[in-house]
Design a protein around this motif. Sequence first.
Motif, PDB file in Angstrom:
ATOM      1  N   ALA A 139       0.821  -1.294   0.201  1.00 51.60           N
ATOM      2  CA  ALA A 139       0.050  -0.112   0.084  1.00 51.60           C
ATOM      3  C   ALA A 139       1.062   1.369   0.036  1.00 51.60           C
ATOM      4  CB  ALA A 139      -0.985   0.053   1.237  1.00 51.60           C
ATOM      5  N   ASP A 140       0.289   2.210  -0.527  1.00 48.21           N
ATOM      6  CA  ASP A 140       1.250   3.426  -0.667  1.00 48.21           C
ATOM      7  C   ASP A 140       0.511   4.624   0.182  1.00 48.21           C
ATOM      8  OD1 ASP A 140      -0.872   3.946  -2.333  1.00 48.21           O
ATOM      9  OD2 ASP A 140       0.229   4.484  -4.172  1.00 48.21           O
ATOM     10  N   ILE A 141      -0.753   4.549   0.471  1.00 48.47           N
ATOM     11  CA  ILE A 141      -1.320   5.414   1.190  1.00 48.47           C
ATOM     12  C   ILE A 141      -2.201   4.573   2.491  1.00 48.47           C
ATOM     13  CG2 ILE A 141      -2.927   7.272   1.192  1.00 48.47           C
ATOM     14  CD1 ILE A 141      -2.409   7.781  -1.847  1.00 48.47           C
ATOM     15  N   ALA A 142      -1.851   5.240   3.718  1.00 48.62           N
ATOM     16  CA  ALA A 142      -2.859   4.614   4.740  1.00 48.62           C
ATOM     17  C   ALA A 142      -3.844   5.851   5.227  1.00 48.62           C
ATOM     18  CB  ALA A 142      -1.884   4.270   5.910  1.00 48.62           C
ATOM     19  N   HIS A 143      -5.050   5.249   5.158  1.00 48.96           N
ATOM     20  CA  HIS A 143      -6.213   6.271   5.875  1.00 48.96           C
ATOM     21  C   HIS A 143      -6.444   5.839   7.142  1.00 48.96           C
ATOM     22  CE1 HIS A 143      -6.942   7.576   1.467  1.00 48.96           C
ATOM     23  NE2 HIS A 143      -6.852   6.325   1.251  1.00 48.96           N
ATOM     24  N   LEU A 144      -6.334   6.930   7.998  1.00 44.32           N
ATOM     25  CA  LEU A 144      -6.567   6.532   9.603  1.00 44.32           C
ATOM     26  C   LEU A 144      -7.548   7.130  10.220  1.00 44.32           C
ATOM     27  CD1 LEU A 144      -2.804   6.983  10.784  1.00 44.32           C
ATOM     28  CD2 LEU A 144      -4.025   4.732  10.043  1.00 44.32           C
ATOM     29  N   ALA A 159      -4.754  10.892   6.163  1.00 45.11           N
ATOM     30  CA  ALA A 159      -4.428  10.326   4.910  1.00 45.11           C
ATOM     31  C   ALA A 159      -2.716  10.454   4.985  1.00 45.11           C
ATOM     32  CB  ALA A 159      -5.008  10.764   3.635  1.00 45.11           C
ATOM     33  N   LEU A 160      -2.053   9.329   5.144  1.00 47.54           N
ATOM     34  CA  LEU A 160      -0.638   9.397   5.235  1.00 47.54           C
ATOM     35  C   LEU A 160       0.226   8.479   4.194  1.00 47.54           C
ATOM     36  CD1 LEU A 160      -0.243   8.986   9.329  1.00 47.54           C
ATOM     37  CD2 LEU A 160      -0.443  11.250   7.709  1.00 47.54           C
ATOM     38  N   ALA A 161       1.413   9.007   3.934  1.00 47.20           N
ATOM     39  CA  ALA A 161       2.110   8.020   3.320  1.00 47.20           C
ATOM     40  C   ALA A 161       2.319   6.695   3.934  1.00 47.20           C
ATOM     41  CB  ALA A 161       3.325   8.672   2.730  1.00 47.20           C
ATOM     42  N   ALA A 162       1.891   5.619   3.550  1.00 48.51           N
ATOM     43  CA  ALA A 162       2.235   4.352   4.241  1.00 48.51           C
ATOM     44  C   ALA A 162       3.707   4.033   4.576  1.00 48.51           C
ATOM     45  CB  ALA A 162       1.770   3.166   3.745  1.00 48.51           C
ATOM     46  N   ARG A 163       4.611   4.670   4.051  1.00 49.90           N
ATOM     47  CA  ARG A 163       6.148   4.503   4.172  1.00 49.90           C
ATOM     48  C   ARG A 163       6.979   5.825   4.185  1.00 49.90           C
ATOM     49  NH1 ARG A 163       7.577   0.526  -0.489  1.00 49.90           N
ATOM     50  NH2 ARG A 163       5.812   1.765  -1.514  1.00 49.90           N
ATOM     51  N   THR A 164       7.779   5.937   5.026  1.00 54.54           N
ATOM     52  CA  THR A 164       8.615   7.198   5.133  1.00 54.54           C
ATOM     53  C   THR A 164       9.368   7.504   3.785  1.00 54.54           C
ATOM     54  OG1 THR A 164       9.011   6.594   7.328  1.00 54.54           O
ATOM     55  CG2 THR A 164      10.122   8.557   6.523  1.00 54.54           C
ATOM     56  N   THR A 165       9.940   6.517   3.295  1.00 54.55           N
ATOM     57  CA  THR A 165      10.660   6.497   1.931  1.00 54.55           C
ATOM     58  C   THR A 165      10.048   5.408   1.280  1.00 54.55           C
ATOM     59  OG1 THR A 165      12.687   5.497   2.568  1.00 54.55           O
ATOM     60  CG2 THR A 165      12.515   7.972   3.026  1.00 54.55           C
ATOM     61  N   ARG A 198      -7.232   1.697   6.988  1.00 56.27           N
ATOM     62  CA  ARG A 198      -7.281   1.304   5.628  1.00 56.27           C
ATOM     63  C   ARG A 198      -6.293   1.650   4.609  1.00 56.27           C
ATOM     64  NH1 ARG A 198     -12.799   2.366   2.591  1.00 56.27           N
ATOM     65  NH2 ARG A 198     -13.263   0.430   3.079  1.00 56.27           N
ATOM     66  N   GLY A 199      -5.691   0.707   3.905  1.00 54.23           N
ATOM     67  CA  GLY A 199      -4.527   0.898   3.008  1.00 54.23           C
ATOM     68  C   GLY A 199      -5.193   1.202   1.674  1.00 54.23           C
ATOM     69  N   SER A 200      -4.510   1.812   0.864  1.00 50.68           N
ATOM     70  CA  SER A 200      -4.828   2.013  -0.723  1.00 50.68           C
ATOM     71  C   SER A 200      -3.687   1.961  -1.347  1.00 50.68           C
ATOM     72  CB  SER A 200      -5.835   3.078  -0.705  1.00 50.68           C
ATOM     73  OG  SER A 200      -4.909   4.464  -0.691  1.00 50.68           O
TER      74      SER A 200
END
Lengths: 202, 467
Positions: free
Chosen positions: B114-119, B132-138, B166-168
Amino acid sequence: MTPSPLTTLARRITLHLADPARRPLPTITVETGPTLRGWTFRAALLALVPLLLFTAAARTPEIPHGVTLTIAALATGLLVVHPTPTTAGGTIAVAAVLFWGFTTEPFDPWALVLALLAYLIARTTWWAAHVPPRGHAEIAALLSDWRRDLTVLAATALLGALAMLASGTTIQGAILLAALAVVGLVLVALATDGSSRDDGRS
Amino acid sequence: MTVGGIIVARGRTSQGAPAGSHHGWRPTSAYTAAIATGILLLTTSLLAGRADIALIGIPSLLAATWAHTTRPTTPLRATLHEPPGTTTPGELTATLHLTTAPGTTPDPRAHHPADIAHLRITATGHRDTHLALAARTTPRDAGRQIPLRLSTVRTGPQETFTVDLRGSRHRTWEEEPTQVRGATRLVLPGAAPLGRLPLPRRLRGLTGPHSSRRLGDGAELRDIHAFTPGDRLRRIDWRTTARRSPELDTLYVRRTYATAEATAVLVVDSRDEVGPDIRTWRGYGTIRVDEPTSLDLARHAAASVATALVDAGDRVGLEDLARRRRPLPPAAGRRHLRRLIHGLALAHPKDAASLHRVRPPQLPADAIVYLFTTLLDDEPLHLVRTWRTTGHPVVVIDTLPDIHHVLERHLAIAWRIARLERENRIATLDGEHVPVISWAGSRRDQATVRFEALARADQRHVPGRVP
């Protein structure tokens, strides 16, 4: 002396506004990178949707201005209030119809601008649908797919330039546009900075 | 079990395919809408004979088709890491760990995280937080860590975070939402520095930080007395002896007061817990977490008094009026102080405890009582009178918070009556020479001065200082 009803009402409103129990609840502190508020996506739609529709309608002078204005107001209101992929797709289809205007023009290079605007609207609508107005979206998340977006737009530009050349439109810039699109695609394909390879090797 | 709408049993789906490839990922309506719009515009362009119409829908169509070819294979996992043990007010924190590492995927090239995490982060008394955050720092990282903090000033057992996740991926794939819950944590009350505190009139024990009425080893001089059998030779005062008995027929010794320790019992009236908003007193509405309740003030005041007494070397016990089964008997030392503060944090109202008549707790002889109460009913008054009858000095600490102004007329009248009754009780206690010290709001700063004044007033009763 009995205070007048207006004075009583004003006092009650003042007390109501100053009531400490009616303050908003405290927030949970979350440490993230720089973020955008959720309402900015709806604000962006407020600007992008009329821009798309008016740009599309401007290419067809036969459409009355009142019709365009009504469609733009309805579509903008719908997308801002109810930002879903379906409404975004419908708006893009309406823009395409306005652009077409049931005429048989040769290839219109403004289609590239409309394609860019339509893509932006689709993206912004997705974000507006997923981030509530009081929510936050991290800018890093917004930019997580920038290579993919750039590639898609470059490929669209390349297709548009090829279609323009094929349709016989005498625009010298089409060759330059195609060349730029190819260069953009190559740059995106070769760019490895910060992205991991699919096989997991750096 | 069901994973993403697919029934999975014994590691396989109903079609017999391995369940490892299904992690609840499904294409979104954005994918469907992009495909439908693209096809519609392509058809229109064919009918109209204009390629430029098709071009408008090409970017979304390309992006959706491209993203659909890379189906995510690993779920976005989240774990909530909280510091172990107890905590203090304002320090309710946790760290949310997001992990996108490949799980059981056999081919690393097929790892599409996943590249985006919805929290959606929720906590009692706080506004819901949508992110809505980036799922990974880099892109090279397998996940990221997100520090969380609550804005509560409440003490005692506290519910913490609930995170819906939820990941997207590429805005085309979305994961089934999952939920992570934090544990209930115990927030210990803090302690404000206090100076000297009132002590009981009679001290106990053979040693301690205070001078008692008895003769014995100590530093405070009582008198000069003729030597008697049993006196230690090192206590002979040779100067006095030389002055009073030049012939040395009588020896004189310096006699001192023995040291002793004081015993105090903290009685916490936890039968009810009220906040500054009287609309919540009947159980309706939610008490705000950024304002201390009466029980939070009682815990804080009791922890402050206990810390000051234990630091001075005295013995402190704890009684909870709502929970009478396990009182803490008086003892001294840092370990006992930790037990006291833990007991204070666990004090809470019991069902219908405020409706029952309270029997005065049994107290050790010669103990001073610190009663922490809101004085909203007559029971504290009865308790104080009972203790004073048996010779216990009592200090009442008023723990009612500053009450907000109310607009509702019936509530304003009710509060006015309750306030007048309460003021009457305080006046009664004052008339019976029972000190009442307020711990709420700005009056808390004056509490230290009041305690110091009471301690000084009590000094007149300390043996050795009174002629």
